[in-house]
Write an enzyme that holds these catalytic residues in place. Structure first.
Site, mmCIF file in Angstrom:
data_model
loop_
_atom_site.group_PDB
_atom_site.id
_atom_site.type_symbol
_atom_site.label_atom_id
_atom_site.label_comp_id
_atom_site.label_asym_id
_atom_site.label_seq_id
_atom_site.Cartn_x
_atom_site.Cartn_y
_atom_site.Cartn_z
ATOM 1 N N GLY A 45 0.839 -1.184 0.000
ATOM 2 C CA GLY A 45 0.000 0.000 0.000
ATOM 3 C C GLY A 45 0.874 1.234 0.000
ATOM 4 O O GLY A 45 2.068 1.156 0.314
ATOM 5 N N GLN A 50 3.100 9.962 1.480
ATOM 6 C CA GLN A 50 4.387 9.325 1.170
ATOM 7 C C GLN A 50 4.949 9.770 -0.174
ATOM 8 O O GLN A 50 6.116 9.517 -0.473
ATOM 9 C CB GLN A 50 4.238 7.794 1.173
ATOM 10 C CG GLN A 50 3.969 7.247 2.567
ATOM 11 C CD GLN A 50 3.852 5.735 2.544
ATOM 12 O OE1 GLN A 50 2.808 5.201 2.225
ATOM 13 N NE2 GLN A 50 4.937 5.054 2.859
ATOM 14 N N CYS A 98 7.429 -0.166 6.303
ATOM 15 C CA CYS A 98 6.883 1.007 5.637
ATOM 16 C C CYS A 98 7.876 1.509 4.594
ATOM 17 O O CYS A 98 9.074 1.606 4.881
ATOM 18 C CB CYS A 98 6.630 2.093 6.684
ATOM 19 S SG CYS A 98 5.893 3.581 6.007
ATOM 20 N N LEU A 99 7.386 1.831 3.405
ATOM 21 C CA LEU A 99 8.279 2.296 2.335
ATOM 22 C C LEU A 99 9.015 3.579 2.720
ATOM 23 O O LEU A 99 10.106 3.838 2.220
ATOM 24 C CB LEU A 99 7.483 2.525 1.038
ATOM 25 C CG LEU A 99 6.836 1.286 0.403
ATOM 26 C CD1 LEU A 99 6.020 1.689 -0.822
ATOM 27 C CD2 LEU A 99 7.871 0.234 0.041
ATOM 28 N N HIS A 140 -2.784 0.584 8.632
ATOM 29 C CA HIS A 140 -1.451 1.177 8.455
ATOM 30 C C HIS A 140 -1.530 2.390 7.513
ATOM 31 O O HIS A 140 -0.997 3.464 7.817
ATOM 32 C CB HIS A 140 -0.478 0.125 7.906
ATOM 33 C CG HIS A 140 0.895 0.650 7.632
ATOM 34 N ND1 HIS A 140 1.998 0.313 8.397
ATOM 35 C CD2 HIS A 140 1.361 1.513 6.669
ATOM 36 C CE1 HIS A 140 3.064 0.950 7.910
ATOM 37 N NE2 HIS A 140 2.709 1.667 6.872
ATOM 38 N N GLU A 141 -2.216 2.210 6.377
ATOM 39 C CA GLU A 141 -2.305 3.314 5.414
ATOM 40 C C GLU A 141 -3.163 4.453 5.956
ATOM 41 O O GLU A 141 -2.869 5.631 5.730
ATOM 42 C CB GLU A 141 -2.853 2.822 4.062
ATOM 43 C CG GLU A 141 -1.992 1.770 3.368
ATOM 44 C CD GLU A 141 -0.538 2.170 3.213
ATOM 45 O OE1 GLU A 141 -0.234 3.376 3.080
ATOM 46 O OE2 GLU A 141 0.327 1.270 3.248
ATOM 47 N N HIS A 144 -1.308 6.814 7.969
ATOM 48 C CA HIS A 144 -0.531 7.790 7.177
ATOM 49 C C HIS A 144 -1.325 9.070 6.915
ATOM 50 O O HIS A 144 -0.765 10.164 6.985
ATOM 51 C CB HIS A 144 -0.101 7.198 5.827
ATOM 52 C CG HIS A 144 1.170 6.410 5.885
ATOM 53 N ND1 HIS A 144 2.369 6.953 6.287
ATOM 54 C CD2 HIS A 144 1.439 5.119 5.579
ATOM 55 C CE1 HIS A 144 3.313 6.017 6.232
ATOM 56 N NE2 HIS A 144 2.775 4.895 5.816
HETATM 57 ZN ZN ZN Z 1 3.726 3.074 5.635
#
Ligand code: ZN
Length: 185
Positions: A45, A50, A98-99, A140-141, A144
């Site tokens: 995701g 991000q 996480c990216l 999680h998303e 963000h």
């Molecule tokens: Zn993340």
């Protein structure tokens, strides 16, 4: 187009994001770019903050991480202006990454189920309940777009252990096989 991913330490990751409407400029192009960026970076995701945009938008493809016999349980969806209505069920630990925070993973406890209202890419409204892995990725998303990162939800000891590595990421001392955009200190 593959976009650079904003790394830990970037203020946009700590901001509560704003709703958008169907007039948002070049939304289709932005979504295309976000899918491309997410797959390139091997993510499940990715949320708009991000890629540097403080808007309430995230995308998920959990089909990739489902076991072969459970692929149909995965989801590939766009979530716009999402609001979590309710989280229920027992807390369960799951290892997240996480990216925006490369090379750090850790167990986060979250409730099993989530009820979420959102609009899809055609601005059709949905009100759905997800559980298990799908709920986990959504939670999680969703964090963000609320300006919350998974590392803030780790156990105190684990938090202490990763402090230095977080500092390294902040100052650009980390490598990833995708492009990261670091905060200038
Ligand atoms: Zn993340």
């Amino acid at each position: 187009m593959i976009l650079p991913i904003f790394a830990y330490g970037q203020p946009v990751l700590k901001k509560k994001a704003s709703d958008i409407n169907s007039e948002y400029p070049d939304l289709t192009k932005l979504l295309d770019d976000m899918w491309e960026t997410m797959y390139f970076a091997h993510g499940v995701g990715i949320a708009a903050p991000q890629v540097g945009l403080s808007i309430r938008l995230f995308i998920i493809d959990s089909i990739q991480i489902m076991d072969d016999d459970k692929k149909e349980e995965g989801i590939k969806k766009v979530f716009i202006n999402a609001q979590v209505i309710e989280e229920t069920g027992d807390l369960w630990p799951y290892e997240e990454g996480c990216l925006s925070i490369p090379d750090i993973r850790g167990d986060v406890e979250r409730p099993q189920k989530v009820r979420i209202q959102y609009y899809d890419e055609n601005f059709k409204k949905h009100d759905e309940i997800y559980e298990g892995i799908n709920a986990r990725v959504i939670q999680h998303e969703y964090d963000h777009i609320e300006g919350v990162l998974f590392v803030e939800k780790l156990k105190p000891l684990k938090k202490k252990l990763i402090q230095r590595r977080l500092g390294d990421i902040k100052s650009g001392k980390v490598k990833a096989d995708y492009k990261l955009k670091f905060a200038r200190i």
